[in-house]
Design a protein around this motif. Structure first.
Motif, PDB file in Angstrom:
ATOM      1  N   LEU A  49     -39.669 -17.732  -6.929  1.00  0.00           N
ATOM      2  CA  LEU A  49     -40.569 -17.039  -7.843  1.00  0.00           C
ATOM      3  C   LEU A  49     -41.992 -17.267  -7.345  1.00  0.00           C
ATOM      4  CD1 LEU A  49     -39.007 -18.151 -11.253  1.00  0.00           C
ATOM      5  CD2 LEU A  49     -38.776 -15.922 -10.152  1.00  0.00           C
ATOM      6  N   PRO A  50     -42.935 -16.438  -7.757  1.00  0.00           N
ATOM      7  CA  PRO A  50     -44.320 -16.624  -7.294  1.00  0.00           C
ATOM      8  C   PRO A  50     -44.902 -17.970  -7.734  1.00  0.00           C
ATOM      9  CG  PRO A  50     -44.030 -14.472  -8.326  1.00  0.00           C
ATOM     10  CD  PRO A  50     -42.784 -15.242  -8.580  1.00  0.00           C
ATOM     11  N   ALA A  51     -45.751 -18.531  -6.880  1.00  0.00           N
ATOM     12  CA  ALA A  51     -46.420 -19.792  -7.216  1.00  0.00           C
ATOM     13  C   ALA A  51     -47.236 -19.608  -8.493  1.00  0.00           C
ATOM     14  CB  ALA A  51     -47.314 -20.231  -6.074  1.00  0.00           C
ATOM     15  N   ARG A  52     -47.309 -20.652  -9.285  1.00  0.00           N
ATOM     16  CA  ARG A  52     -48.025 -20.721 -10.562  1.00  0.00           C
ATOM     17  C   ARG A  52     -47.350 -19.933 -11.680  1.00  0.00           C
ATOM     18  NH1 ARG A  52     -52.022 -19.826  -6.886  1.00  0.00           N
ATOM     19  NH2 ARG A  52     -52.438 -17.754  -7.694  1.00  0.00           N
ATOM     20  N   SER A  53     -46.159 -19.389 -11.433  1.00  0.00           N
ATOM     21  CA  SER A  53     -45.456 -18.710 -12.519  1.00  0.00           C
ATOM     22  C   SER A  53     -44.645 -19.732 -13.302  1.00  0.00           C
ATOM     23  CB  SER A  53     -44.561 -17.593 -11.979  1.00  0.00           C
ATOM     24  OG  SER A  53     -43.572 -18.120 -11.126  1.00  0.00           O
ATOM     25  N   ARG A  54     -44.286 -19.353 -14.498  1.00  0.00           N
ATOM     26  CA  ARG A  54     -43.496 -20.237 -15.357  1.00  0.00           C
ATOM     27  C   ARG A  54     -42.059 -19.752 -15.378  1.00  0.00           C
ATOM     28  NH1 ARG A  54     -47.482 -22.379 -19.800  1.00  0.00           N
ATOM     29  NH2 ARG A  54     -49.384 -22.071 -18.628  1.00  0.00           N
ATOM     30  N   CYS A  55     -41.152 -20.700 -15.544  1.00  0.00           N
ATOM     31  CA  CYS A  55     -39.745 -20.332 -15.569  1.00  0.00           C
ATOM     32  C   CYS A  55     -38.969 -21.308 -16.435  1.00  0.00           C
ATOM     33  CB  CYS A  55     -39.172 -20.290 -14.152  1.00  0.00           C
ATOM     34  SG  CYS A  55     -39.192 -21.868 -13.284  1.00  0.00           S
ATOM     35  N   GLU A  56     -37.728 -20.952 -16.670  1.00  0.00           N
ATOM     36  CA  GLU A  56     -36.791 -21.818 -17.383  1.00  0.00           C
ATOM     37  C   GLU A  56     -35.647 -22.137 -16.442  1.00  0.00           C
ATOM     38  OE1 GLU A  56     -35.417 -19.500 -20.644  1.00  0.00           O
ATOM     39  OE2 GLU A  56     -37.227 -19.824 -21.826  1.00  0.00           O
ATOM     40  N   ILE A  57     -35.192 -23.377 -16.468  1.00  0.00           N
ATOM     41  CA  ILE A  57     -34.042 -23.795 -15.681  1.00  0.00           C
ATOM     42  C   ILE A  57     -32.930 -24.137 -16.659  1.00  0.00           C
ATOM     43  CG2 ILE A  57     -33.172 -25.491 -14.044  1.00  0.00           C
ATOM     44  CD1 ILE A  57     -36.129 -25.816 -13.134  1.00  0.00           C
ATOM     45  N   HIS A  58     -31.774 -23.519 -16.469  1.00  0.00           N
ATOM     46  CA  HIS A  58     -30.637 -23.750 -17.348  1.00  0.00           C
ATOM     47  C   HIS A  58     -29.592 -24.554 -16.601  1.00  0.00           C
ATOM     48  CE1 HIS A  58     -32.064 -20.969 -20.437  1.00  0.00           C
ATOM     49  NE2 HIS A  58     -32.536 -20.260 -19.422  1.00  0.00           N
ATOM     50  N   TYR A  59     -29.231 -25.709 -17.180  1.00  0.00           N
ATOM     51  CA  TYR A  59     -28.217 -26.573 -16.583  1.00  0.00           C
ATOM     52  C   TYR A  59     -27.459 -27.283 -17.698  1.00  0.00           C
ATOM     53  CZ  TYR A  59     -25.997 -30.360 -14.065  1.00  0.00           C
ATOM     54  OH  TYR A  59     -25.070 -31.229 -13.553  1.00  0.00           O
ATOM     55  N   GLY A  60     -26.158 -27.148 -17.702  1.00  0.00           N
ATOM     56  CA  GLY A  60     -25.311 -27.864 -18.656  1.00  0.00           C
ATOM     57  C   GLY A  60     -25.650 -27.612 -20.106  1.00  0.00           C
ATOM     58  N   GLY A  61     -26.063 -26.398 -20.449  1.00  0.00           N
ATOM     59  CA  GLY A  61     -26.418 -26.088 -21.825  1.00  0.00           C
ATOM     60  C   GLY A  61     -27.835 -26.494 -22.210  1.00  0.00           C
ATOM     61  N   GLN A  62     -28.584 -27.059 -21.291  1.00  0.00           N
ATOM     62  CA  GLN A  62     -29.952 -27.489 -21.555  1.00  0.00           C
ATOM     63  C   GLN A  62     -30.928 -26.510 -20.900  1.00  0.00           C
ATOM     64  OE1 GLN A  62     -31.118 -31.107 -19.561  1.00  0.00           O
ATOM     65  NE2 GLN A  62     -32.721 -31.568 -21.023  1.00  0.00           N
ATOM     66  N   THR A  63     -32.058 -26.263 -21.539  1.00  0.00           N
ATOM     67  CA  THR A  63     -33.119 -25.438 -20.972  1.00  0.00           C
ATOM     68  C   THR A  63     -34.312 -26.330 -20.670  1.00  0.00           C
ATOM     69  OG1 THR A  63     -32.410 -23.516 -22.237  1.00  0.00           O
ATOM     70  CG2 THR A  63     -34.652 -23.480 -21.367  1.00  0.00           C
ATOM     71  N   ILE A  64     -34.759 -26.306 -19.418  1.00  0.00           N
ATOM     72  CA  ILE A  64     -35.904 -27.107 -18.981  1.00  0.00           C
ATOM     73  C   ILE A  64     -36.992 -26.138 -18.555  1.00  0.00           C
ATOM     74  CG2 ILE A  64     -36.739 -28.840 -17.352  1.00  0.00           C
ATOM     75  CD1 ILE A  64     -33.065 -28.536 -17.754  1.00  0.00           C
ATOM     76  N   TYR A  65     -38.178 -26.301 -19.086  1.00  0.00           N
ATOM     77  CA  TYR A  65     -39.306 -25.452 -18.713  1.00  0.00           C
ATOM     78  C   TYR A  65     -39.970 -26.017 -17.467  1.00  0.00           C
ATOM     79  CZ  TYR A  65     -38.484 -23.545 -23.289  1.00  0.00           C
ATOM     80  OH  TYR A  65     -37.891 -22.965 -24.374  1.00  0.00           O
ATOM     81  N   ALA A  66     -40.456 -25.115 -16.607  1.00  0.00           N
ATOM     82  CA  ALA A  66     -41.043 -25.554 -15.346  1.00  0.00           C
ATOM     83  C   ALA A  66     -42.138 -24.584 -14.907  1.00  0.00           C
ATOM     84  CB  ALA A  66     -39.972 -25.641 -14.266  1.00  0.00           C
ATOM     85  N   VAL A  67     -43.011 -25.081 -14.027  1.00  0.00           N
ATOM     86  CA  VAL A  67     -44.065 -24.283 -13.408  1.00  0.00           C
ATOM     87  C   VAL A  67     -43.837 -24.334 -11.904  1.00  0.00           C
ATOM     88  CG1 VAL A  67     -46.553 -24.051 -13.040  1.00  0.00           C
ATOM     89  CG2 VAL A  67     -45.685 -24.846 -15.250  1.00  0.00           C
ATOM     90  N   VAL A  68     -43.853 -23.181 -11.252  1.00  0.00           N
ATOM     91  CA  VAL A  68     -43.639 -23.119  -9.809  1.00  0.00           C
ATOM     92  C   VAL A  68     -44.905 -23.608  -9.116  1.00  0.00           C
ATOM     93  CG1 VAL A  68     -43.101 -21.627  -7.854  1.00  0.00           C
ATOM     94  CG2 VAL A  68     -42.046 -21.187 -10.081  1.00  0.00           C
TER      95      VAL A  68
END
Length: 122
Positions: A49-68
């Protein structure tokens, strides 16, 4: 003449892992694989994804917010605004930390006979 700022040491030690995740961006979601993980961020291969964009990471039923933080053609590095402290991704990190090989034990060094070779010949 350009000047670069000195690199700052990371707060958390990165651990090699192999975790399949789904990354949700603004317009799409892609499958990726976390190959490097710490409480503060991760490297995700197979997703970009583009640098400085925000995203969600989904793993094992959990959602983790992140910034590229950085992005290349087929991988990216993300930072978590909130450090991992619980949930399936944190459990995977702790499990991987326990599986990290350590240096060989030196318990037999004191038991070696003094002399030449394995049998201690003089």
């Amino acid at each position: 003449m350009t000047s670069s700022s000195p690199r700052v040491a990371r707060d958390h030690k990165r651990i090699a892992v192999d975790l399949d995740v789904i990354v949700n961006g603004v317009l799409n979601h892609v499958d990726g694989r976390i190959t490097d993980l710490s409480e503060g961020g991760a490297r995700i291969d197979g997703a970009s994804l583009p640098a400085r964009s925000r995203c969600e990471i989904h793993y094992g039923g959990q959602t983790i917010y992140a910034v590229v933080m950085w992005s290349e053609f087929d991988r990216m590095g993300v930072r978590f605004p909130y450090e991992l402290s619980h949930g399936p991704l944190h459990a995977a990190l702790e499990y991987a930390r326990g599986a990290v090989p350590t240096a060989p034990a030196q318990i037999f060094r004191a038991m070696r006979p003094v002399g030449f070779g394995r049998r201690g010949l003089s």
